[in-house]
Design a protein around this motif. Structure first.
Motif: not given
Length: 308
Positions: A234-238, A79-80, A260-263, A256-257
């Motif tokens: 596209l290199g910043n897609v994550l 989900q993340i 990856i970085d906040t996780y 929904k918000g």
């Protein structure tokens, strides 16, 4: 061939001597990059350990790919990653189109003073921190904020912008575009300044309207710049924007918000699962590296853009 190689070597040594002072000026930046970016990369080994702070890297138990297996088995990760991709791709698409359209419109303004004033105003939000903007937007978009008050005054229902998953994603995208599209506009305006005026004169002689000139002269002349910006993004897609999401997210819309970085921040720093958080971050970094290499290849192939 040997003579050619020797000549190239002498030429390179001569260029180094001529530009020695420029390389010396670059040295402090290189040192900072090595100290703060490359040396800390040694810490990624804890992604393969059951890291304990009191044991350190040298004394912690090695577990191999255990954290990566745990990551891919965790339903929250799916989900993340989905949240990250949806938010990042939406920002990329809107962030590519909005500056282009605005630059085309601003380029038609013939009053130079007005043009520069508008350009400055739309560029100013780029310098504001998300810590400040997050507080402002949270207040403005709340149930009793100015936006919902205006909507109720117009007879429209209130919208829970920061309490609904779909509206929260929409708010993230729109607020990010509002903050950053002024910077992208400058790039397109610079490209527009390089368009040959003779092309417009020839099109006008042929009876082309301003709209046709835009489609047949302006856009083809700056399409390479657009391709470069689009492919490199596209290199910043994550990278869905840690600062923005961190300052605006709340538990109601976490499903929904969460990105990856906040996780990684919550699991690693708040819960102390340093090894697992490092594994998630390493996975993201490897994927981003592959995408960056791919996008540079695409930029070179379709827009003849290269750094080296």
């Amino acid at each position: 061939m040997q003579a050619s190689a020797q000549q190239a070597k002498r030429s390179g040594q001569g260029g180094l001597r001529r530009n020695g002072m420029l390389h010396l000026f670059l040295l402090p930046s290189v040192i900072l990059l090595i100290v703060y970016s490359y040396i800390p990369m040694a810490g990624i080994v804890i992604a393969f350990q059951n890291y304990k702070t009191y044991k350190g890297i040298g004394g912690s138990e090695w577990v191999g790919l255990e954290h990566f297996r745990t990551m891919f088995m965790d339903e929250r990760i799916v989900q993340i990653i989905e949240n990250t991709l949806v938010i990042a791709l939406s920002k990329m698409a809107a962030g590519w189109v909005a500056p282009l359209i605005f630059a085309l419109l601003l380029n038609e303004v013939r009053i130079l003073l007005l043009k520069r004033a508008v350009q400055t105003l739309v560029y100013l939000p780029h310098f504001l921190s998300w810590v400040i903007l997050g507080g402002i937007l949270t207040d403005m978009l709340s149930e009793h904020g100015i936006v919902n008050a205006a909507m109720r005054a117009l007879g429209l229902p209130s919208v829970f912008f920061l309490g609904s998953g779909g509206w929260f994603r929409f708010t993230l995208v729109v607020s990010d575009i509002w903050k950053e599209f002024g910077f992208g506009t400058i790039i397109y305006l610079a490209a527009l300044a390089g368009v040959n005026p003779a092309l417009y004169e020839a099109a006008e002689i042929d009876g082309a309207s301003r709209l046709r000139q835009t489609f047949h002269v302006t856009l083809p002349s700056i399409i390479k710049v657009g391709v470069v910006i689009g492919t490199l993004s596209l290199g910043n897609v994550l990278n869905a924007g840690f600062d923005q999401v961190f300052n605006m997210i709340n538990p109601i819309v976490a499903g929904k918000g969460e990105i990856i970085d906040t996780y990684v921040y919550k699991v690693g720093l708040l819960q102390g699962a340093f090894s697992f958080a490092t594994a998630v971050g390493l996975f993201k970094s490897v994927v981003s590296l592959v995408l960056i290499a791919l996008t540079y290849r695409l930029a070179y192939k379709y827009a003849n853009y290269r750094i080296f």
